[in-house]
Scaffold this motif. Structure first.
Motif, PDB file in Angstrom:
ATOM      1  N   LYS A 134       0.850  -1.197   0.000  1.00 26.13           N
ATOM      2  CA  LYS A 134       0.000   0.000   0.000  1.00 26.13           C
ATOM      3  C   LYS A 134       0.885   1.247   0.000  1.00 26.13           C
ATOM      4  O   LYS A 134       1.987   1.222   0.538  1.00 26.13           O
ATOM      5  CB  LYS A 134      -0.877   0.005   1.261  1.00 26.13           C
ATOM      6  N   PRO A 135       0.372   2.327  -0.591  1.00 25.08           N
ATOM      7  CA  PRO A 135       1.165   3.555  -0.586  1.00 25.08           C
ATOM      8  C   PRO A 135       1.381   4.058   0.848  1.00 25.08           C
ATOM      9  O   PRO A 135       0.483   3.953   1.686  1.00 25.08           O
ATOM     10  CB  PRO A 135       0.309   4.544  -1.373  1.00 25.08           C
ATOM     11  N   ILE A 136       2.562   4.554   1.105  1.00 23.39           N
ATOM     12  CA  ILE A 136       2.868   5.138   2.407  1.00 23.39           C
ATOM     13  C   ILE A 136       3.160   6.613   2.167  1.00 23.39           C
ATOM     14  O   ILE A 136       4.115   6.943   1.463  1.00 23.39           O
ATOM     15  CB  ILE A 136       4.117   4.479   3.031  1.00 23.39           C
ATOM     16  N   ILE A 194       4.677   9.946   3.047  1.00 24.25           N
ATOM     17  CA  ILE A 194       5.724  10.405   3.946  1.00 24.25           C
ATOM     18  C   ILE A 194       5.246  11.704   4.601  1.00 24.25           C
ATOM     19  O   ILE A 194       4.868  12.643   3.899  1.00 24.25           O
ATOM     20  CB  ILE A 194       7.037  10.627   3.172  1.00 24.25           C
ATOM     21  N   SER A 197       4.761  14.777   1.916  1.00 24.55           N
ATOM     22  CA  SER A 197       3.637  14.474   1.028  1.00 24.55           C
ATOM     23  C   SER A 197       2.599  15.586   1.019  1.00 24.55           C
ATOM     24  O   SER A 197       1.679  15.577   0.219  1.00 24.55           O
ATOM     25  CB  SER A 197       2.986  13.151   1.424  1.00 24.55           C
ATOM     26  N   ASN A 242       4.051   9.788  -2.095  1.00 30.13           N
ATOM     27  CA  ASN A 242       2.891   9.000  -1.676  1.00 30.13           C
ATOM     28  C   ASN A 242       2.860   7.695  -2.481  1.00 30.13           C
ATOM     29  O   ASN A 242       1.925   7.431  -3.226  1.00 30.13           O
ATOM     30  CB  ASN A 242       1.610   9.808  -1.862  1.00 30.13           C
ATOM     31  N   ASP A 248       4.236   3.286  -2.741  1.00 28.33           N
ATOM     32  CA  ASP A 248       4.540   2.153  -1.872  1.00 28.33           C
ATOM     33  C   ASP A 248       6.056   1.996  -1.768  1.00 28.33           C
ATOM     34  O   ASP A 248       6.826   2.635  -2.497  1.00 28.33           O
ATOM     35  CB  ASP A 248       3.847   0.872  -2.349  1.00 28.33           C
ATOM     36  N   ILE A 249       6.434   1.090  -0.889  1.00 27.93           N
ATOM     37  CA  ILE A 249       7.840   0.995  -0.512  1.00 27.93           C
ATOM     38  C   ILE A 249       8.734   0.593  -1.694  1.00 27.93           C
ATOM     39  O   ILE A 249       9.907   0.971  -1.777  1.00 27.93           O
ATOM     40  CB  ILE A 249       7.990   0.016   0.678  1.00 27.93           C
ATOM     41  N   TYR A 266       9.750   3.762  -3.617  1.00 26.72           N
ATOM     42  CA  TYR A 266      10.832   4.444  -2.885  1.00 26.72           C
ATOM     43  C   TYR A 266      12.133   3.652  -3.048  1.00 26.72           C
ATOM     44  O   TYR A 266      13.201   4.220  -3.282  1.00 26.72           O
ATOM     45  CB  TYR A 266      10.505   4.554  -1.397  1.00 26.72           C
ATOM     46  N   SER A 303       2.227  -5.292  -6.254  1.00 21.02           N
ATOM     47  CA  SER A 303       1.868  -3.888  -6.069  1.00 21.02           C
ATOM     48  C   SER A 303       1.020  -3.377  -7.236  1.00 21.02           C
ATOM     49  O   SER A 303      -0.082  -2.872  -7.050  1.00 21.02           O
ATOM     50  CB  SER A 303       3.141  -3.055  -5.947  1.00 21.02           C
TER      51      SER A 303
END
Lengths: 368, 309
Positions: free
Chosen positions: B121-123, B125, B129, B140, B142-143, B146, B210
C-alpha cells in the motif's frame, strides 16, 4: 580429472549428435519432474510420445500442429543462417491469419479455388509485409531487429484481437469474438479420412525441401551462408548484404504469414483470438533443433508437434497444465545450446599433475 | 489540460515506469559487464510468480520479495552457466531463458490464478507528502517505488564512482585486457548477471504484489523486452534510464488517458501503444549508429574465452 579442450575444427559428428543428446537429457530432466509430480515417467512418456502416434485421428492432429511449426521454422532458419535475428514469426503468423480471414470472409460457397488461392496469397503477403517493417527500419535506421520484431509480435496480436472483436466479428455470433465460419470453398482440402490435417502439411514439407535446396545448392544460398558465418568475408567477396537480409526476412515473413492463413482456412475454419499457442516462438527452438538445416527441421517440427500434441493429451489423461509445453521447450533449448559446447570443445581425461600447465586461472569453472 | 489530470498522469507514469526501471537497471549492470541477457521477460515472470506465491502462502510481503529475487537470481544463474561457462550464444540463450521462464512460471503458478493478496500500500511520507503537486507525485508511493529511487542512486554511485564499477566497465569494454590485469572476468560477469536476475525478480514482484496484486500467465506483457530497448535508449547511463523509464511509463498509460478524455478507439488498438512507442523511440535513438556504438559496452554479447587467445 575431466577437462575441456578447444577443438581445432568443429566436430561434424557432434553437430548432428548434439540435438539427440539434448533430447535425451531433456527427457531425463522431465522424468525427474514427473516423479516429483507423482506421475510414473513411463506412463507420462507413453502419453507424450506414443499417444500422438497411436491412431489416425491423433496422427492427423499431429500434422495440424506440425504444419505451422515447420513453416515458421523454415523461414527462421534462413534468417538465423544469415545471422539475422528475426524473432517475429509469431506476429507474422497472426497478421497472415488476420488478413487471410478478411479475404476468406469476402467469399461465399460459389467462390472457386481461385478465391482460396487469393486468400492464401494474401496471408503470405501480409506476413511478408509484417516482416518488411523491421527490415526497413533496420536498413534505414539500424534499429535492433530482435527488439523490433518482438514489439511487432505484440502489435500483431492486438491487431488480430482488434479484428476479431471489431470489423471481422460474426454479426450473428451473439457478440462472441469470433468471425463467421468460412465458406466450404475457402477451406483447404484435407488429406485424411478423419481428422483436420490439410494439404498445408504437404506444402510445408515442399517449402522446407525447396529452402534446403536453395540454401545448399544455389549461389544465393551459398552467399547467405557465407554472409552468416563471416560478414567481412562476404563483404570482401562483394555479396550484397541488402539483398541477403531482405530476401531472408521476406521469405520468413511469407512462410509465417502462410502458416497463419493455413491455420484459419485449415484446421480452425474461422478467425478466433487463439490462432496460435506460441507457434512462432516454438519455431525458434525447432529451427535450432533441426540445426538450422531445412531437412533437419522437418524432423524437428514433427518432434515439437508431438510435444504440443502430447501435452494436449497429458492435460486430458493426466490432468497436467498445458503450460508444461513451454517448460519442456525451454529445457530443450537450454540443452541444445549447452550441447553445442561439444561441437567446439572436447572433454578429455587428464591426470591431475599437468593441471597447472594448461588451464589459465579464469577457465577453471569450465571443467568443474 | 487541468493540473489535477496532469498530476494523475505523472503519478501513473511513475507507477508504470517502476517495473521497467527496476528490470532495466539490472540489465544495465549486466550489459555493462559485456553480457547481453535477453531473458529479462522470463526472469521477471518467475519473479512475479515466486513473489506472489511467497506472499500468498506466508502472508508476508517481505518474504515474497525475497523469494522473487531468489527466483530471478536462479534463472540468471542458468543463463550464466550456459553463456559464461559453456560460451553459448547469448542471444539464443536469453531467448531460451524467456521461453523457459514463461513456461515454468505458468506451470508452477497454475494453481495461483484467481487468488489475491493484500499488496503493498502507498505510504505517505509525513510533511513531504503535503507539499502541493510534488508531494503526491513523489512522496505518496509504496515501498517498492521508494526502493527503486534508492536503487537508482546506489547503482549510479557504484557504476560510476567506485572501484567495483570500474572493474565492471573494464570487463565489459575489453575482457582480455581486464584478464591480463588479473581481474577474474567470469566472476565479475557472474556477479553482474546474478544482480540483473535479482533486479528482474524484484520488478516481477512489483507487478504481482503492487501494480496488480495477483498472478496471471505472462502478466508482464513484454515489459522485459521494453526494458531492453530502454537500456539502449538510456545509452547505458543510469540517470537517463530513470527518465526513460517514466517516459515509457507515460507511453504505456497514454491509452488510458485517451480513453479518459473521451477518445472512442478500440481498446485493443490502444493497447498497442507502448509497443508502437518503443519502436518509434528505437528508430529515433538508433538513427545515429556511431553514437550508439560509442555508448554501448564494446564487448557486449561477445563471449570471453581465454582458451582461445
Amino acid at each position: 580429472m575431466l577437462k575441456t579442450q578447444a577443438r581445432l575444427e568443429s566436430s561434424k559428428l557432434m553437430s548432428w549428435l548434439s540435438p539427440l543428446i539434448a533430447i535425451v537429457l531433456t527427457m531425463l530432466v522431465s522424468s525427474i519432474m514427473f516423479l516429483a509430480l507423482g506421475i510414473n515417467p513411463t506412463t507420462a512418456f507413453k502419453v507424450f510420445i506414443i499417444g500422438p502416434l497411436s491412431d489416425s485421428y491423433n496422427l492427423g492432429e499431429l500434422m495440424v500442429k506440425t504444419t505451422p511449426l515447420l513453416l515458421c521454422a523454415t523461414g527462421l532458419a534462413l534468417c538465423y543462417k544469415a545471422n539475422i535475428w528475426n524473432i517475429g514469426a509469431e506476429g507474422q503468423l497472426l497478421v497472415g491469419a488476420l488478413v487471410g480471414s478478411y479475404f476468406a470472409l469476402q467469399a461465399n460457397d460459389d467462390s472457386g479455388y481461385g478465391w482460396l488461392a487469393i486468400t492464401l496469397l494474401a496471408g503470405a503477403v501480409a506476413g511478408m509485409f509484417w516482416a518488411a517493417i523491421p527490415t526497413l527500419l533496420h536498413q534505414l535506421f539500424h534499429t535492433n531487429l530482435i527488439l523490433t520484431t518482438i514489439m511487432l509480435n505484440y502489435i500483431g496480436l492486438y491487431l488480430l484481437l482488434w479484428g476479431v472483436h471489431g470489423p471481422l466479428i460474426d454479426p450473428e455470433g451473439f457478440g462472441f469474438p469470433e468471425s463467421a465460419i468460412f465458406a466450404d470453398a475457402l477451406l483447404l482440402p484435407t488429406i485424411m479420412e478423419d481428422g483436420r490435417a490439410s494439404i498445408s502439411i504437404v506444402l510445408a514439407v515442399v517449402f522446407a525441401i525447396g529452402s534446403g535446396i536453395i540454401l545448399y545448392r544455389t549461389l544465393p544460398g551459398f552467399q547467405l551462408r557465407v554472409f552468416g558465418s563471416d560478414q567481412p568475408a562476404a563483404r570482401y567477396a562483394g555479396y550484397s548484404s541488402k539483398f541477403i537480409i531482405w530476401s531472408v526476412m521476406l521469405s520468413a515473413g511469407a512462410l509465417a504469414g502462410f502458416a497463419g492463413v493455413a491455420e484459419v482456412t485449415g484446421p480452425i475454419g474461422q478467425l478466433i483470438p487463439q490462432v496460435s499457442p506460441g507457434y512462432g516462438y516454438a519455431a525458434i527452438i525447432v529451427a535450432y533443433l533441426g540445426r538450422l538445416n531445412p531437412f533437419g527441421i522437418i524432423f524437428a517440427a514433427f518432434f515439437m508437434g508431438t510435444l504440443y500434441m502430447g501435452s494436449d493429451l497429458a492435460q486430458i489423461e493426466l490432468g497436467m497444465p498445458t503450460a508444461i509445453t513451454g517448460l519442456f521447450q525451454g529445457i530443450l533449448l537450454f540443452f541444445l545450446l549447452a550441447c553445442d559446447f561439444l561441437i567446439h570443445y572436447k572433454i578429455i581425461w587428464q591426470p591431475n599433475k599437468s593441471n597447472s600447465q594448461t588451464a589459465p586461472v579464469s577457465t577453471k569453472q569450465g571443467a568443474a | 489540460m487541468d493540473m489535477e489530470l496532469f498530476q494523475q498522469i505523472l503519478v501513473a507514469a511513475i507507477k508504470t515506469g517502476t517495473p521497467l526501471l527496476l528490470v532495466a537497471l539490472g540489465e544495465l549492470i549486466c550489459e555493462k559487464s559485456g553480457v547481453l541477457n535477453l531473458g529479462q521477460e522470463g526472469m521477471m515472470l518467475m519473479g512475479a510468480m515466486a513473489g506472489f506465491a511467497g506472499a500468498y502462502f506466508s502472508g508476508n510481503l517481505a518474504l515474497g520479495l525475497l523469494l522473487a529475487m531468489v527466483a530471478g537470481m536462479m534463472m540468471a544463474g542458468i543463463f550464466a552457466l550456459l553463456s559464461l561457462n559453456l560460451n553459448t550464444n547469448q542471444v539464443a540463450t536469453g531467448l531460451a531463458l524467456t521461453i523457459f521462464g514463461s513456461g515454468l512460471s505458468a506451470f508452477l503458478g497454475a494453481s495461483l490464478v484467481g487468488s489475491t493478496v493484500n499488496g503493498f500500500k502507498p505510504i505517505a511520507i509525513p510533511l513531504l507528502s503535503d507539499i502541493p503537486f510534488v508531494g503526491p507525485l513523489l512522496f505518496n508511493h509504496d515501498i517498492l517505488v521508494y526502493g527503486s529511487f534508492v536503487l537508482v542512486a546506489i547503482c549510479w554511485w557504484v557504476v560510476n564512482k567506485t572501484r567495483a564499477g570500474l572493474t565492471l566497465r573494464a570487463v565489459g569494454e575489453n575482457p582480455y585486457s581486464a584478464n591480463a590485469l588479473g581481474i577474474k572476468v567470469i566472476k565479475v560477469r557472474y556477479i553482474a548477471v546474478l544482480t540483473g536476475g535479482a533486479f528482474a525478480g524484484l520488478a516481477g514482484a512489483y507487478m504481482s504484489l503492487s501494480y496488480t496484486p495477483m498472478w496471471m500467465e505472462n502478466m508482464t506483457a513484454g515489459r522485459g523486452w521494453i526494458a531492453l530497448s530502454l537500456v539502449v535508449f538510456a545509452s547505458w547511463r543510469v540517470g537517463y534510464l530513470m527518465v526513460g523509464a517514466y517516459l515509457f511509463g507515460v507511453a504505456s498509460i497514454l491509452h488510458l488517458v485517451m480513453q479518459g478524455i473521451g477518445f472512442t478507439i478500440s481498446p485493443n488498438l490502444l493497447a498497442m501503444m507502448p509497443y508502437v512507442a518503443t519502436i518509434v523511440v528505437m528508430v529515433i535513438i538508433s538513427s545515429n549508429p556511431i553514437r550508439q556504438k560509442l555508448a554501448a559496452p564494446m564487448s557486449l554479447a561477445k563471449p570471453f574465452d581465454s582458451r582461445r587467445h
